[in-house]
Design an enzyme around this catalytic site. Structure first.
Site, PDB file in Angstrom:
ATOM      1  CD  GLU A  66      -1.392  -2.425   1.814  1.00  0.00           C
ATOM      2  OE1 GLU A  66      -2.154  -3.400   1.916  1.00  0.00           O
ATOM      3  OE2 GLU A  66      -0.186  -2.465   2.168  1.00  0.00           O
ATOM      4  NE  ARG A 270       4.219  -8.375   0.159  1.00  0.00           N
ATOM      5  CZ  ARG A 270       4.088  -7.276  -0.574  1.00  0.00           C
ATOM      6  NH1 ARG A 270       4.888  -7.080  -1.605  1.00  0.00           N
ATOM      7  NH2 ARG A 270       3.181  -6.385  -0.275  1.00  0.00           N
ATOM      8  CG  LEU A 312      13.985  -5.036   3.136  1.00  0.00           C
ATOM      9  CD1 LEU A 312      13.852  -4.259   4.441  1.00  0.00           C
ATOM     10  CD2 LEU A 312      12.736  -5.838   2.867  1.00  0.00           C
ATOM     11  CG  ASN A 338       1.390  -4.653  -8.179  1.00  0.00           C
ATOM     12  OD1 ASN A 338       0.725  -4.862  -9.186  1.00  0.00           O
ATOM     13  ND2 ASN A 338       2.055  -3.523  -7.988  1.00  0.00           N
ATOM     14  CD  GLU A 341       5.645  -3.461  -7.845  1.00  0.00           C
ATOM     15  OE1 GLU A 341       5.608  -2.477  -7.091  1.00  0.00           O
ATOM     16  OE2 GLU A 341       6.040  -4.592  -7.486  1.00  0.00           O
TER      17      GLU A 341
END
Length: 437
Positions: A66, A270, A312, A338, A341
């Protein structure tokens, strides 16, 4: 009867909060064992301490996805209101780290307090935001009630509501309706999201599109990925991006059994707290591997079969370095991640059967020829090897992905346009920013 139902829903919600209260510090301590960020800034989770800013444009993004999706909207709002301070709130340390990396040079970043009445009232009283923008569908009843009492207009931006989530909100229907009716603007991603939100109580939701289409791949990351690929040599590269628990083990077994030795698997979990656990899974199947964190200034061994992406903020670089991308969270019933991307970098995309959190984007990507759905880890590997052996098919899918991503841009401008009247009504008379904290 609706009033009685609302009282019952409020009672059930407050009871749940009361029962959860003793568990909150235990949860923070427990998660802090693997991610030390949970041990920091506890005062912010209760809206205590000095206010970092007042009168700001306030955007709440719960975590990494988000926070990244908010980037084009934040850019549009800053262009339109360059003098307005920006306040970002989140709930997780990884979300905070993402906010710091993307917006740390201009935004004030704090944790959103837990949804207790006293904490949310303090938050509104101390920070007095001009407008509140809640990314996707963050419905916190006490927060929404406190904003209404403080006269802070709220916006649901990039709002989505899957069938599964709609059933969840239906458990407290009157409370959900009361929350949605206090939202000034609901900017839904799709017609289906708008219909479900309206059914649950939203007044006149607008379909503005998905902000994630407006995210531009950072040039520096594309260059970094290209440099990695050059160093790795002419090896075919399969990327498994944003994988979740339960996905890596079957994928690694299938890869060990069936993938040719020249294929490199880049595995990017993730959640960073799982890096060591995934390293253990790689060791368990006996595949030679290296960590991305150990490659700075060092060459990749020709014997390496798996690269563990334990870094990251480099997902676009991983996409740029691969030949085929699998987008995780979709082999297990977790809703997917998502895929826009990967498509926006021009890479062929594979997704699993469970993509309900990105239902419309996935459907459109498959229809456009940019993505292929697979049934399980074995099917994933079979389709990936097929693509790795067919350069023309990869090129067609990559071009379709670029066109798909470009075709659906424009949500940021539409959402910013919906927010503009609220900012005009709020006026320019609110307090200016205080010292950074």
């Amino acid at each position: 009867m609706p009033t009685l139902r609302l009282l019952l829903d409020w009672s059930l919600y407050r009871l749940a909060l009361l029962l959860a209260a003793p568990l909150i510090p235990l949860r923070l301590l427990w998660h802090g064992r693997r991610e030390r960020g949970y041990w920091q800034h506890w005062n912010e989770r209760l809206a205590l301490g000095p206010a970092p800013v007042t009168g700001a444009l306030w955007i709440h993004a719960v975590s990494v996805g988000e926070m990244r999706a908010a980037e084009p909207l934040i850019a549009a709002l800053r262009d339109a209101h360059p003098d307005a301070p920006v306040l970002l709130t989140c709930m997780t340390p990884t979300g905070r780290a993402t906010a710091e990396s993307l917006y740390g040079d201009f935004a004030h970043i704090v944790y959103l307090p837990y949804d207790y009445a006293g904490s949310t009232r303090r938050f509104m009283r101390r920070l007095r935001p001009r407008v509140g923008i809640l990314m996707e569908t963050e419905l916190w009843p006490n927060l929404i009630h406190a904003a209404a009492r403080a006269g802070v207009p709220l916006v649901l931006a990039n709002a989505r509501l899957s069938e599964r989530s709609a059933h969840g909100y239906a458990r407290l229907p009157a409370l959900t309706r009361a929350c949605l009716q206090r939202i000034a603007v609901v900017a839904a991603q799709t017609d289906a999201d708008a219909a479900r939100l309206e059914k649950r109580g939203a007044a006149s939701p607008q379909v503005a599109g998905n902000l994630k289409f407006d995210i531009t791949p950072p040039e520096a990351q594309l260059e970094r990925g290209a440099a990695w690929k050059a160093k790795w040599g002419p090896r075919p590269v399969l990327l498994a991006a944003s994988t979740r628990e339960g996905e890596e083990a079957p994928l690694l077994r299938a890869f060990a059994d069936r993938a040719p030795s020249e294929v490199l698997l880049v595995l990017v979990p993730r959640h960073p707290q799982r890096f060591d656990a995934v390293a253990g899974l790689i060791e368990a199947v006996g595949l030679p591997y290296q960590r991305r964190s150990a490659l700075d200034g060092a060459a990749m061994s020709v014997k390496t079969r798996v690269l563990l992406g334990d870094s990251l903020g480099e997902l676009f670089a991983y996409y740029a370095a691969c030949d085929v991308a699998f987008v995780g969270g979709s082999l297990m019933p977790l809703g997917g991640q998502n895929l826009i991307e990967a498509a926006s970098v021009g890479r062929p995309v594979l997704v699993g059967p469970h993509t309900f959190n990105f239902e419309e984007a996935t459907r459109l990507a498959i229809k456009a020829g940019a993505a292929v759905r697979v049934s399980d880890a074995a099917d994933l590997l079979a389709n990936a090897l097929k693509l790795l052996n067919d350069a023309s098919m990869r090129a067609r899918m990559g071009e379709a992905g670029l066109a798909f991503a470009a075709r659906h841009r424009g949500a940021a401008a539409r959402v910013a346009g919906l927010i503009a009247p609220l900012l005009a009504d709020a006026g320019a008379g609110r307090s200016r920013p205080g010292p950074r904290g």
